[in-house]
Every structure is written in C-alpha cells, then in structure tokens.
Design a protein around this motif. Structure first.
Motif, mmCIF file in Angstrom:
data_model
loop_
_atom_site.group_PDB
_atom_site.id
_atom_site.type_symbol
_atom_site.label_atom_id
_atom_site.label_comp_id
_atom_site.label_asym_id
_atom_site.label_seq_id
_atom_site.Cartn_x
_atom_site.Cartn_y
_atom_site.Cartn_z
ATOM 1 N N LEU A 136 0.867 -1.165 0.000
ATOM 2 C CA LEU A 136 0.000 0.000 0.000
ATOM 3 C C LEU A 136 0.910 1.223 0.000
ATOM 4 N N THR A 137 0.790 2.054 -1.001
ATOM 5 C CA THR A 137 1.672 3.211 -1.099
ATOM 6 C C THR A 137 1.409 4.187 0.036
ATOM 7 N N LYS A 138 2.348 5.097 0.224
ATOM 8 C CA LYS A 138 2.201 6.125 1.255
ATOM 9 C C LYS A 138 0.959 6.971 0.987
ATOM 10 N N GLU A 139 0.715 7.273 -0.289
ATOM 11 C CA GLU A 139 -0.456 8.080 -0.656
ATOM 12 C C GLU A 139 -1.746 7.335 -0.323
ATOM 13 N N ASP A 140 -1.805 6.042 -0.682
ATOM 14 C CA ASP A 140 -3.005 5.264 -0.408
ATOM 15 C C ASP A 140 -3.203 5.033 1.090
ATOM 16 N N ARG A 141 -2.097 4.892 1.801
ATOM 17 C CA ARG A 141 -2.206 4.719 3.252
ATOM 18 C C ARG A 141 -2.806 5.977 3.891
ATOM 19 N N GLY A 142 -2.369 7.133 3.380
ATOM 20 C CA GLY A 142 -2.934 8.386 3.879
ATOM 21 C C GLY A 142 -4.415 8.497 3.570
ATOM 22 N N LYS A 143 -4.822 8.063 2.364
ATOM 23 C CA LYS A 143 -6.243 8.084 2.001
ATOM 24 C C LYS A 143 -7.054 7.133 2.872
ATOM 25 N N LEU A 144 -6.463 5.980 3.171
ATOM 26 C CA LEU A 144 -7.151 5.010 4.021
ATOM 27 C C LEU A 144 -7.342 5.573 5.430
ATOM 28 N N ASP A 145 -6.296 6.171 5.986
ATOM 29 C CA ASP A 145 -6.391 6.732 7.340
ATOM 30 C C ASP A 145 -7.454 7.832 7.401
ATOM 31 N N LYS A 146 -7.439 8.733 6.425
ATOM 32 C CA LYS A 146 -8.428 9.821 6.405
ATOM 33 C C LYS A 146 -9.836 9.269 6.174
ATOM 34 N N GLY A 147 -9.921 8.239 5.312
ATOM 35 C CA GLY A 147 -11.222 7.638 5.053
ATOM 36 C C GLY A 147 -11.816 6.990 6.282
ATOM 37 N N LEU A 148 -10.980 6.295 7.055
ATOM 38 C CA LEU A 148 -11.468 5.653 8.276
ATOM 39 C C LEU A 148 -11.875 6.696 9.314
ATOM 40 N N LYS A 149 -11.187 7.835 9.313
ATOM 41 C CA LYS A 149 -11.589 8.929 10.203
ATOM 42 C C LYS A 149 -12.950 9.479 9.785
ATOM 43 N N ALA A 150 -13.180 9.569 8.469
ATOM 44 C CA ALA A 150 -14.481 10.025 7.973
ATOM 45 C C ALA A 150 -15.591 9.070 8.400
ATOM 46 N N VAL A 151 -15.324 7.765 8.298
ATOM 47 C CA VAL A 151 -16.317 6.769 8.709
ATOM 48 C C VAL A 151 -16.594 6.893 10.202
ATOM 49 N N ALA A 152 -15.539 7.084 10.990
ATOM 50 C CA ALA A 152 -15.711 7.221 12.443
ATOM 51 C C ALA A 152 -16.547 8.461 12.778
ATOM 52 N N TYR A 153 -16.304 9.560 12.065
ATOM 53 C CA TYR A 153 -17.073 10.791 12.280
ATOM 54 C C TYR A 153 -18.551 10.575 11.988
ATOM 55 N N LEU A 154 -18.851 9.937 10.865
ATOM 56 C CA LEU A 154 -20.246 9.712 10.478
ATOM 57 C C LEU A 154 -20.922 8.691 11.391
ATOM 58 N N LYS A 155 -20.173 7.697 11.808
ATOM 59 C CA LYS A 155 -20.726 6.702 12.732
ATOM 60 C C LYS A 155 -21.108 7.374 14.053
ATOM 61 N N ASN A 156 -20.302 8.357 14.458
ATOM 62 C CA ASN A 156 -20.596 9.096 15.682
ATOM 63 C C ASN A 156 -21.864 9.940 15.518
ATOM 64 N N LEU A 157 -21.995 10.638 14.382
ATOM 65 C CA LEU A 157 -23.207 11.409 14.108
ATOM 66 C C LEU A 157 -24.431 10.498 14.104
ATOM 67 N N ARG A 158 -24.245 9.354 13.501
ATOM 68 C CA ARG A 158 -25.339 8.377 13.394
ATOM 69 C C ARG A 158 -25.788 7.918 14.779
ATOM 70 N N SER A 159 -24.847 7.648 15.666
ATOM 71 C CA SER A 159 -25.185 7.178 17.010
ATOM 72 C C SER A 159 -25.896 8.251 17.820
ATOM 73 N N MET A 160 -25.606 9.529 17.520
ATOM 74 C CA MET A 160 -26.257 10.630 18.227
ATOM 75 C C MET A 160 -27.513 11.104 17.509
ATOM 76 N N GLN A 161 -27.906 10.369 16.458
ATOM 77 C CA GLN A 161 -29.108 10.685 15.672
ATOM 78 C C GLN A 161 -29.070 12.113 15.141
ATOM 79 N N MET A 162 -27.895 12.511 14.655
ATOM 80 C CA MET A 162 -27.715 13.862 14.117
ATOM 81 C C MET A 162 -27.772 13.886 12.594
ATOM 82 N N ILE A 163 -28.100 12.739 11.985
ATOM 83 C CA ILE A 163 -28.297 12.681 10.545
ATOM 84 C C ILE A 163 -29.623 11.992 10.280
#
Length: 651
Positions: free
Chosen positions: A475-502
């Motif tokens: 996994l290239t450095k660029e793709d690893r960075g995209k994966l890390d940011k993507g997982l952070k995005a999923v975590a953010y949305l999962k948190n909104l979802r749990s608080m019924q903010m979407i």
C-alpha cells in the motif's frame, strides 16, 4: 424572452460587461437566447471596447474564468489581465479596471498603484460591499498619497459568486465549507462571520437576478441563520439589485447534513462522472491519455461550456452508456455529411454545411468519454454505483445481513476499485442502513486488513486522478494516507449516526423514476442490442462494463423538498419550513396562507450550505419544466473525493 435570457449567468455576464465598459450603461452587447454575445456592434473608441487593463485577485479571477475567454476579453478592449498580487509595469496611457475583494490588503495595493500613477485612471470594482470603516481608511490613504484624482469610478458590484452554467453557481472563496461549518474548533465569532459571508454571497445572487425572493428553510441551524441574515440584508440593500424585474422566485436554503449520501456516492451520468473521475474545475477538464504502442502519454485539457456546446448540453445529464452511444452516432452523421459534400465537390476540402466546429467538439467528447471509460473499467465503478444505489434507495431495508455481506465482499476484493471507492461505499452503507455500529466497525477493519495485506491491483490498469499507484501486496504512502483519512471520515459519520444527528433511512429514500418511460430491463435490452450491432468502437467495448448504469433515477432529498415547497403540499416541508418575505416584517405563518391563493413559482433557487455536487444539481432538474426554472447553488462545488477529504478532517 426565454428563461435563459433572464438566467443568473446571463445577468452576471451583463454586469461584468458593464464593468468592463467602465460602467457606461449607454452601450451593452446584444445577447442571443443561448447566451452568445455580439461584441462587434459598438463604435470604435467607445468605453465599450476602449483599451484597458483588467486587474483582479484570485477569487475574482475564478468568477470571470468560466464566463469569458481570453479572446472575449480582448474583444472588450482588455489587452492585459493580471493578478493584483503580482509585480506590474507602468502603462500610464491606459486606464485600469480593478475587480477585487474589498480587503485591506487589496486597498493598500490599489493606493500604492495610484501613488505610482501606473495607469491613466483607475475604475475600482469591489465584488461585494466595501465596509464603511475600510472605505474611510482607503480615502485617507489616497489623500495622504496625493492621488485621489486617479480614481475615475468606484462601485460595489455584488457579484460574489461563480457561474458555471446558466442554472449552476457556487459562492467564491468558500473552500472546505463543510469542514469549516461542522468543525469542533470553530469559534462563535468565526461562525457568525462565515454565515454573514454566505448571506452576502446570496445577496449578490439575488441582486444580480434583480429579484426579491420568498425564502424557505428548515428551522434552526445554519440555514435559518443565513436565511434571517439574508432577509434583513435584502430589506436594507435595495440598491444592490442590477435591475429588479419584479419576479418573486422561491429561494430554498438547505443544510448538507440533511443528505450526506448524494455528494459521496458514485454516479452514472456523463457530467457527474467527469467531475468524479477526471480533474475538473471551473469548466476545464484535464486527463492523461496513455496511447497504445509504447507512445508517450499525453496531457489533454479541454474547456467544457454546456451553454455553447450542443452535445454536452444535450447529454450531460444522461447515463454514461447513452452518452457514449450518442457521441458515436452523431460523429458518424457529421462524418457522413462531410464525405457526401466532398464527393459532390470532387474531393475538395470545402467545409461541410452547418456548424464547422461540430466535428471538432464531438471528437473532443470522444476523448473525454474514452478517458472516463478507462477509469470506469479500471475501477469497476458500475459495481460500486449499483450497490450504493440499492443501499440508498432502501432495497436492503429488510435484509441488513445481505447488505453487509455484499458490501464486505466488494470492499475486500483487491481487484475492485481504489481506496476511495471502497471508503465511499462503506460510508453509504453507514448512512443508508440501520445496521449496528459494530457491523460498520467490522467491515472497516476487514477492508483495512485486505488493503494492507493484498494491496490494490487496479494500479495495473489505466489510472486517473483517483487511481492507486502501488503494487500487489503493498500500500503506497499516498493510499495509506487516504485510508487513514477515510477511516476517520467513517468514524465521524458513525458518531453522528449514534447521536441521531443525521436523517434516518426513511428520509433518504424517494420514489423511483424510470428514464425515458421504459423499464430498467427494457432499457438495458435495447442498449445491449444496439451495442452488439457495433463490432468495434467505444460503445461495443463499454457494453460489458457500463450497462448496469442504465435504469431507474431516484429523487434525492433536496429534489423532494423543493418539489414539496413548489407545489405547496400540506403536511410536508411547506408546513414545517420557515417562510420569510423581505417585504414583510416578521415570520409568515404558512398555515394562514392556506386560505389564500398562492401563484406557482416559476423561478426556484436551491442553495446548499456545506457544499454541493453535480449529481444533486442534475437530480433537481427532474422537477424543472417549461413552466419552472430551477437554479442550483452551494457554498462550493465538490467532487466526491474532495468531500470525502473534508469528512476526514472532522473525526
């Protein structure tokens, strides 16, 4: 006059033409119904085409770039166009037109230019209102430098927005708007100022259109803040209009958080795929073509203007396979006509009748379609599109186990998609289903493990702006960075979802509409039949990969909200949304209007705070017709991967 003659883009062009005419209103260009200007009907030497220099800052350059080409600027007498921040030589016998934001830094540069007497006179045009304190500061500076006589005119233009098409705009200089509005570290003062800036941008839009709107928005949150500020600004700034023509459009202000699926999911239409898969900004598309036979790769750049390009105007909203087919058919027709004419003239190379640029434009689209097709095929985009569409339309509402299994299968397949394709599917799964958070976490972990252990094989195929570049098992450095940011995005949305903010799943599901009046299977069979009759060409090659992109079109959240408000349907948003009329003090009780006759809205402006996208713009055109014109705007236009990047900043 046609609706296009009154469109936002045409009105903005008129205002910029007045500015370049040194705000001389005695002569304006003639405009055809398709927005084409006649630059050759003004007497030589008038302010209309007098030689001048245009000086702008970066935000104002972004406003002019999609509207006027270099040749069109030159026809208006603009011999040079320069950034205000660059070093500029003196040209003392030519006037200068400044088009800039009213900032202290810009005012200081203008004062310095005037003190050096770089130009014969200066015509200063601020894109938005010049604050009184800054105006007084600027006046003192000009007097101190002894150059007040240099100013020939000074205007607040109220043009603080970017028009890409007749019915499409964004505000200027509002990058990362979703992350800005939803970030945890934003101060109350910064948020207040940001809402003010958005309200002033919409004031520019309404002033340029010459309209006083009815404003509708959901209560609480950013839309109400902006709506109330805008309502007050319109009441206080009647002079901001470039020519009020008495219409009363409907302005619907929406929050991006009400639909986070649309800007992230894969699309199936020509224009939306260009924006998703290629480098696309301010109507310019760029991509690299890798020809066969070992020849060097070529960087291609094309300007796309849907208002002047017949093929693009007609097919930009169509499913990608249909655009491919139409391009082949039209190019064949043009070539056949050309050969027929040449055979009659003995092979002489006389140009064929009709538009001489038609073939050139079609060949340009052939190149663009090929570049999109390369990305679609390399990343198996149709599979992501099809599964995301099924999730978003509620097809797995009663079978979450099957949804999880199919998502897991696709995101762990190393031969399908790139890192961002997989993350985007995972986000749709998170937003469109009611599976427990533990299931989302499990799929995320399995996807990450698969990427780390197997790498991506898509890199071996034709790649574009979003393609991976690593090898199998890495996994290239660029793709690893995209994966890390993507997982952070999923975590953010999962948190909104749990608080019924979407919104819940039911809010994300609309009625299905079938394109061209046939069933999905009928359309697919018809397309496959036509494609198999072509032994070669892009259509035949595309059949296997893109046929699933035909079929049903689902109304998105914004489309259903706007339609309910336009048709004044009871027990919908028409009862719940705030109703503001700048000509009436205080809020209007919509239920009291039930007993009154309300004329249908002929002009509708939909504005999304937090970023918009081409697929949402396209979907809204479903409710446009010969009696209703729908204009779409947002704080900024973002591609799916750009929006994904903003989500990744918020974990």
């Amino acid at each position: 006059m046609s609706s296009e003659t009154h469109s936002l883009k045409t009105s903005q062009l008129n205002a910029i033409h007045r500015m370049l005419s040194l705000n001389d209103t005695t002569k304006t260009p003639t405009v055809s119904s398709d927005g084409v200007y006649n630059y050759n009907d003004a007497p030589a030497g008038t302010s209309y085409n007098q030689w001048k220099i245009l000086i702008y800052d970066a935000p104002c350059r972004s406003i002019i770039s999609p509207l006027l080409s270099v040749s069109q600027l030159r026809s208006r007498g603009v011999t040079l166009h320069l950034l205000i921040s660059t070093d500029r030589e003196a040209i003392p016998d030519v006037p200068a037109v400044y088009f800039v934001e009213p900032t202290r830094a810009n005012l200081q540069i203008i004062a310095s230019d005037c003190s050096k007497r770089l130009y014969s006179k200066v015509h200063i045009n601020f894109v938005s209102k010049l604050d009184r304190s800054l105006m007084e500061e600027f006046g003192k500076l000009m007097v101190q430098n002894g150059c007040l006589d240099m100013i020939a005119s000074l205007h607040d233009q109220y043009l603080d927005f970017v028009c890409m098409e007749q019915c499409l705009f964004s505000l200027s200089n509002k990058k990362d708007s979703y992350a800005m509005i939803n970030g945890s570290g934003v101060t109350d003062h910064a948020m207040e100022q940001y809402m003010n800036d958005i309200a002033y941008g919409l004031l520019s839009v309404m002033g340029t259109m010459g309209s006083v709107p009815i404003i509708r928005c959901a209560r609480n949150g950013a839309p109400e803040m902006v709506a109330r500020k805008l309502n007050q600004l319109i009441a206080e700034h009647p002079s901001s209009s470039h020519g009020y023509h008495g219409s009363k459009p409907l302005l619907v202000i929406l929050d991006r958080n009400m639909d986070l699926i649309t800007p992230i999911q894969h699309s199936s239409t020509y224009q939306a795929l260009i924006d998703d898969l290629l480098t696309h900004n301010a109507n310019r598309v760029e991509f690299t073509m890798n020809p066969e036979g070992g020849r060097r790769a070529q960087l291609k750049k094309f300007d796309l203007d849907a208002d002047l390009d017949p093929f693009y105007s007609k097919h930009k909203f169509q499913p990608f396979p249909e655009a491919i087919e139409a391009n082949g058919t039209e190019l064949q027709d043009v070539t056949s006509r050309e050969m027929a004419i040449r055979s009659k003239t003995g092979g002489e190379s006389d140009p064929p009748s009709g538009d001489p640029n038609a073939k050139k434009q079609l060949e340009m689209h052939t190149s663009i379609l090929q570049a999109v097709m390369n990305e679609v095929a390399a990343r198996d985009v149709p599979q992501f599109f099809e599964l995301e569409a099924a999730l978003a339309s509620g097809q797995y509402k009663n079978d979450s186990a099957k949804a999880k299994a199919e998502v897991l299968s696709l995101v762990t397949d190393p031969s399908k998609g790139n890192v961002e394709d997989k993350i985007r599917l995972l986000i749709v799964f998170c937003l469109a289903t009611t599976v427990p958070g533990s299931d989302i976490t499990m799929v995320s972990e399995k996807m990450a493990e698969s990427l780390e252990s197997k790498g991506l094989s898509v890199n071996e195929k034709q790649g574009g702006k979003n393609s991976s570049s690593g090898g199998h098992g890495t996994l290239t450095k660029e793709d690893r960075g995209k994966l890390d940011k993507g997982l952070k995005a999923v975590a953010y949305l999962k948190n909104l979802r749990s608080m019924q903010m979407i919104p819940s799943l039911s809010d994300a599901v609309g009625d299905d509409y079938v394109s061209k009046g046939g069933t999905s299977s009928d359309l697919l069979s018809s397309f496959m039949s036509r494609a198999t009759n072509q032994a070669s060409g892009l259509l035949a090659k595309a059949t296997e990969k893109v046929s699933s992109m035909l079929g049903k079109i689902v109304k998105h959240h914004s489309t259903r909200v706007v339609e309910n408000l336009c048709e004044m349907k009871p027990n919908t948003e028409d009862d719940e949304y705030l109703y503001l009329d700048p000509k009436i003090k205080g809020d209007v009780d919509v239920k009291l209007l039930r007993n009154m006759t309300r004329a249908p809205y002929r002009e509708v402006i939909t504005f999304v705070i937090g970023g918009g996208c081409y697929s949402e713009y396209q979907n809204l055109q479903m409710i446009a017709n010969e009696r209703r014109n729908v204009t779409y705007g947002s704080t900024e236009l973002v591609s799916p991967c750009e929006f994904l990047g903003q989500l990744g900043k918020l974990s």
